[in-house]
Structures are given as structure tokens and as C-alpha cells.
Design a protein around this motif. Structure first.
Motif, PDB file in Angstrom:
ATOM      1  N   VAL B 141       7.316  40.201  18.350  1.00 42.94           N
ATOM      2  CA  VAL B 141       7.028  39.022  17.851  1.00 42.94           C
ATOM      3  C   VAL B 141       8.015  39.085  16.710  1.00 42.94           C
ATOM      4  CG1 VAL B 141       5.089  38.670  15.785  1.00 42.94           C
ATOM      5  CG2 VAL B 141       4.547  38.946  17.839  1.00 42.94           C
ATOM      6  N   ARG B 142       8.417  37.720  16.009  1.00 48.23           N
ATOM      7  CA  ARG B 142       9.540  37.402  14.787  1.00 48.23           C
ATOM      8  C   ARG B 142       9.028  36.756  14.513  1.00 48.23           C
ATOM      9  NH1 ARG B 142      14.685  39.612  16.728  1.00 48.23           N
ATOM     10  NH2 ARG B 142      14.552  39.348  18.711  1.00 48.23           N
ATOM     11  N   ARG B 143       9.303  36.469  13.295  1.00 46.96           N
ATOM     12  CA  ARG B 143       9.163  35.643  11.510  1.00 46.96           C
ATOM     13  C   ARG B 143      10.564  35.252  11.282  1.00 46.96           C
ATOM     14  NH1 ARG B 143       4.323  34.097   8.214  1.00 46.96           N
ATOM     15  NH2 ARG B 143       5.772  32.185   7.044  1.00 46.96           N
ATOM     16  N   ALA B 144      10.767  33.960  11.390  1.00 45.28           N
ATOM     17  CA  ALA B 144      12.542  33.255  10.960  1.00 45.28           C
ATOM     18  C   ALA B 144      13.445  34.814  11.830  1.00 45.28           C
ATOM     19  CB  ALA B 144      12.548  33.736   9.146  1.00 45.28           C
ATOM     20  N   GLY B 145      13.191  34.641  13.060  1.00 46.27           N
ATOM     21  CA  GLY B 145      14.103  35.275  13.197  1.00 46.27           C
ATOM     22  C   GLY B 145      13.567  37.205  13.164  1.00 46.27           C
ATOM     23  N   GLU B 146      13.219  37.705  12.557  1.00 49.07           N
ATOM     24  CA  GLU B 146      13.312  38.873  11.792  1.00 49.07           C
ATOM     25  C   GLU B 146      11.825  39.756  12.751  1.00 49.07           C
ATOM     26  OE1 GLU B 146      15.018  41.571   9.773  1.00 49.07           O
ATOM     27  OE2 GLU B 146      15.295  39.150   9.840  1.00 49.07           O
ATOM     28  N   LEU B 147      12.153  40.744  13.883  1.00 49.57           N
ATOM     29  CA  LEU B 147      10.996  41.283  14.632  1.00 49.57           C
ATOM     30  C   LEU B 147       9.990  41.494  13.783  1.00 49.57           C
ATOM     31  CD1 LEU B 147      12.961  43.202  16.970  1.00 49.57           C
ATOM     32  CD2 LEU B 147      10.679  42.288  17.100  1.00 49.57           C
ATOM     33  N   VAL B 148       9.010  41.869  13.697  1.00 51.05           N
ATOM     34  CA  VAL B 148       7.892  42.411  13.033  1.00 51.05           C
ATOM     35  C   VAL B 148       7.084  43.353  14.373  1.00 51.05           C
ATOM     36  CG1 VAL B 148       6.011  41.773  12.142  1.00 51.05           C
ATOM     37  CG2 VAL B 148       7.207  40.051  11.510  1.00 51.05           C
ATOM     38  N   GLU B 149       7.429  44.295  13.701  1.00 46.23           N
ATOM     39  CA  GLU B 149       6.368  45.674  14.566  1.00 46.23           C
ATOM     40  C   GLU B 149       4.932  45.257  14.150  1.00 46.23           C
ATOM     41  OE1 GLU B 149       7.433  48.590  15.826  1.00 46.23           O
ATOM     42  OE2 GLU B 149       9.741  48.570  15.853  1.00 46.23           O
ATOM     43  N   LEU B 150       4.572  45.033  15.998  1.00 40.98           N
ATOM     44  CA  LEU B 150       2.614  45.056  15.249  1.00 40.98           C
ATOM     45  C   LEU B 150       1.882  45.846  15.926  1.00 40.98           C
ATOM     46  CD1 LEU B 150       1.776  40.774  15.527  1.00 40.98           C
ATOM     47  CD2 LEU B 150       2.395  42.412  13.673  1.00 40.98           C
ATOM     48  N   THR B 151       0.477  46.363  16.303  1.00 40.22           N
ATOM     49  CA  THR B 151      -0.216  47.355  17.025  1.00 40.22           C
ATOM     50  C   THR B 151      -0.476  46.560  18.040  1.00 40.22           C
ATOM     51  OG1 THR B 151      -2.062  47.244  16.449  1.00 40.22           O
ATOM     52  CG2 THR B 151      -0.693  48.438  14.725  1.00 40.22           C
ATOM     53  N   ARG B 152      -1.567  46.937  19.095  1.00 37.67           N
ATOM     54  CA  ARG B 152      -2.031  46.037  19.899  1.00 37.67           C
ATOM     55  C   ARG B 152      -2.795  45.569  20.004  1.00 37.67           C
ATOM     56  NH1 ARG B 152       0.443  50.543  23.399  1.00 37.67           N
ATOM     57  NH2 ARG B 152      -1.233  52.821  22.552  1.00 37.67           N
TER      58      ARG B 152
END
Lengths: 231, 231
Positions: B141-152
Motif C-alpha cells: 500500500v502506498r500513500r502519495a507514493g510512500e510505502l505504508v506497512e500494514l498488517t494482514r
DNA sequence: ATATCTGTGACACGGTGTTGACGTGCGGGT
DNA sequence: ACCCGCACGTCAACACCGTGTCACAGATAT
């Protein structure tokens, strides 16, 4: 069912096309990636049979293009290599299925048919009256395109009124359909809710009062939502 | 994505289930055809992984049952034999794909995912809303190109919300689709997950709360017609 | 074995629904 | 004409439900 075959080896392309036509499908053929791209842009195909190794635009790019177009078109990838990593890669590009060459023709037919069999789910209708639109699934209401925020009850009342198609709806009916079963029959809450609803919807008023009978929204009806030329 | 594994060899069934869970899917398991039948009748699965050789109701019958039920559930057949005739037979029974044992696990994952994508028709491989992009196959998942780490779970919730195309999704729906069968119906975990998800996605928030109804991500679904100018 | 993820229970807060009182307009009866 | 009653609109006060948030405990992965 409408099918596009994108394959640069002409004899193979024609053989596939002929075989699928014999199965009753309408088949177009493209011999390069660019040609395929062009045709796919013009016609809405149910299934695109796509060779991965193509002159012009690559099969991978074309696949991405088609899948991200938002149409319901399915992609069946064909490839010379049957390696697992290759298959996984193809599928992750957005292809809906994958078949390695050489393949058995009955299997090709079965897979194309499986892809084309997909029914298009019905898009829920959008309720409208004058310049008011109500979308039940999004739970949104717009007046002249402007979003209007409604509470649960307000939304429910408007939904019932709009779906009544211009008919008069009594307070008792509204109570029954928007409130739960143990609502006090003598409550005045419907009146209050109708008031706030009117206030939020603004001028000119959409909801008529029919004294002694209930409420009515003239010209209410439903129209289909976005897209879906499918069948 | 909600998956049912119907497989009588318990160790294999559990191994598959665990592997798919690691990929973020909500997986239920059935050890007989009848058990599978029962569960499929209760829950709407995206994909059913079906061993053809089963005690109780046969895999073929269960497959027919599921396909003709009118639901969008996809069936992936597992079988010991890899013969082409067998594959065609399986597909003509209504199975959407076919995999011979033994198989490479990454391929199984890829195929399940491909089928799941089809179960929600017209879902592009990358889901977007505003400046948020979600790639189901890469699980990024990216927000404004920035990777966002998410759990399952967080990822699953966001995926469902985005693929809803701007529609409201209730907590119950989320529970049903992201969690598996032993989820407590009265749990508050959805609320908590939505909260952490919002926190990780940062400002401005893209997840609306629709009081009394559920959650909504306006403008989700990228290329589909969610805009006011649609049509 | 340790860290991360997931689920639980308690609590605070705000929006929402409901109520009752009061205002307004209409019509019918004496 | 006058009054009265009825139906509906309006307003503000209040109670409650739904939701957000936090800290902690159990589960699960690496």
C-alpha cells in the motif's frame, strides 16, 4: 460472446479463431500488440486471448492496459513457456487465466468459456427526483450535484419516499419501514425527521405534504447507475 | 479474501490453510464434501479450493452445486491426476481452474488470487482512492507514493473497502470477508483495526464513518464511474 | 524466545432520535 | 364572525446508542 485473439503467428491465430467460431463465438483477430490495443479500445470484448510474446506492444503491457481499463474484459494469456514462475508472473499482471503452449484445443475452449460465462452483477439503481439523487449502496444524497449529509432516519425516509415513485406515503408507512417494529405508533418523530430532511435538502422543496394522507415526492423514480453494457 | 479449503487429508488441508492465511486470506477448512457443502451454504466465499476425491459428497457434485448456486464463488479443483482430459472434464463441470497435485505453492497462491480477483468483477489489479494505491498481489500500500506497512487484517479491511467502489461496507460485512468463521459476531476488533488503519494512513483521512451503516472510502475503485460526471 | 499482531474490556465523547411544548394555518360548527 | 379543534411545522432539551480510543492480555509468526 465477443472474443479477440492477439497472436502474431498467422496460421495459429486463424486456427484458433476458426475453432472458437465453430463454438459459436464472435472472434476478431489482431496480429500485433498495437493492433490488439487499437481493437480493444474500440470494441468491448468479453475475453481477450493474448499471446505474451508479440511484435509491437508487448503482451504484458497490453494485458495491464486492458485490465486497468475498468471494463469487464477477461484476459487469457498464452505463452510458449510453461514454467511455474512464468505462470505466476502472468497472473500477477492481471491476467485472469493462463495457458502454456502447446495446449489441447478443448481445454482452450473450456477456459475461454469459463471466462466468458461470468455474469455481470446488477448495479443497484439510483433513485432520483428533480435534481436530487440518492444512491442506496453508497448511502449518499446529492442535490444539484452537491453532497448532502443525512442521518440514518432522514436517509431512510427519503429513500422510501423516492422509491414510492411519486405515490403518497403515510406517516404510519414511514414508521413501519424506517423505524423498527417497536416504534410508538403515536410518536411525532416522523414529523420532526421530515422537517430536518426538508431543511437539509433546501429550496425548492421536494417533499409535498398531503394533508390527512401523508407525504409525496412528485416525479420520483429510479434509474440505473454507472456502466455495464454487459450481457 | 474469503477462502474455503475442502480436502480430506488433514495435514495437507491445514498446510494449505496456513499458507494462504500467511498471504492475508481468511481461510476456513472442511474435511468432507458434506461439510464443505454446509459451509458454502452459510458463507459466501470468494474461492473454494476443492479436492476432487472426497469422502461424503463428491468433489464434482459439490462443484456443480456451488457453480449453479448463482453466487460469484469461484472453484479451483485439485486432483491427483494431471491428464488433460481430466482437466477439461473438471472445467466443463463448472470449475474455474484446475491444479494437479503435486503443485508448487506459489502457483496455488497466484491462481487463488486470480480467481478471487474475478469473484469481484472488474476489479483492476491495483485499487486506488485519492493518493492511496493498494496492490493485492504484491500486498503493498502506498500513500502519495510512500510505502505504508500494514498488517494482514488492516490490509484486508482496506482492500474490501477500496474494492467496494465507494459503497458503504458494514462492520458485519468486513468481519465476514476479512475474518474467518470463528470470529465472534459481537467483537469490537473491526473498530480497532479501522482505527489503526486510519492512523497508519495518516491525514487527510480517506475512510468515512457512516453512522449506523458502516464505513466508506469515497472515490474508491479508480477507473470505475464513481465521479459525479459519470455517463 | 521474542516481537509483532490480534482481540478484549472499559471508558469518554458526540451525534442522533425522541419527546413535549408551542406556533401556524385551515376548516367547520354554533 | 367568532371560536375551537385538528393536522402539521418548529424548536430546544435530553437520554442513549454508536463509535473512537487506550491499555493490556493472549495468539501467532520468525
Amino acid at each position: 460472446m465477443r472474443v479477440l485473439v492477439v497472436e502474431d503467428e498467422a496460421p495459429l491465430a486463424e486456427a484458433i479463431a476458426r475453432g472458437l467460431r465453430r463454438e459459436g463465438m464472435a472472434v476478431d483477430v489482431a496480429f500485433t500488440g498495437d493492433e490488439g490495443h487499437e481493437k480493444a479500445a474500440i470494441t468491448r470484448y468479453d475475453v481477450v486471448l493474448l499471446d505474451r510474446d508479440l511484435p509491437g506492444m508487448s503482451g504484458d503491457d497490453l494485458c495491464k492496459e486492458i485490465v486497468t481499463s475498468g471494463e469487464l474484459t477477461r484476459v487469457l494469456m498464452l505463452t510458449a513457456s510453461g514454467a511455474v514462475s512464468d505462470r505466476v508472473e502472468g497472473l500477477s499482471l492481471g491476467a485472469d487465466d493462463y495457458l502454456g503452449k502447446p495446449f489441447a484445443f478443448p481445454e482452450l475452449v473450456a477456459r475461454v468459456r469459463a471466462l466468458g460465462r461470468r455474469a455481470t452483477p446488477a448495479t443497484p439503481p439510483v433513485l432520483t427526483a428533480a435534481d436530487v439523487e440518492l444512491d442506496p449502496s453508497r448511502r449518499t444524497v446529492r442535490r444539484a450535484g452537491e453532497l448532502v449529509e443525512l442521518t440514518r432516519k432522514e436517509f431512510g425516509v427519503l429513500e422510501v419516499l423516492l422509491s414510492a415513485g411519486g405515490a403518497v406515503v403515510s406517516s404510519e408507512d414511514l414508521l413501519e419501514r424506517v423505524w423498527d417494529e417497536n416504534a410508538d405508533p403515536f410518536t411525532t418523530t416522523v414529523r420532526v425527521t421530515v422537517m430536518t430532511l426538508r431543511k437539509k435538502l433546501g429550496e425548492p422543496g421536494i417533499i409535498d405534504t398531503v394533508v390527512g394522507s401523508g407525504y409525496r415526492v412528485p416525479g420520483a423514480g429510479s434509474s440505473m447507475g454507472s456502466g455495464s453494457l454487459a450481457e
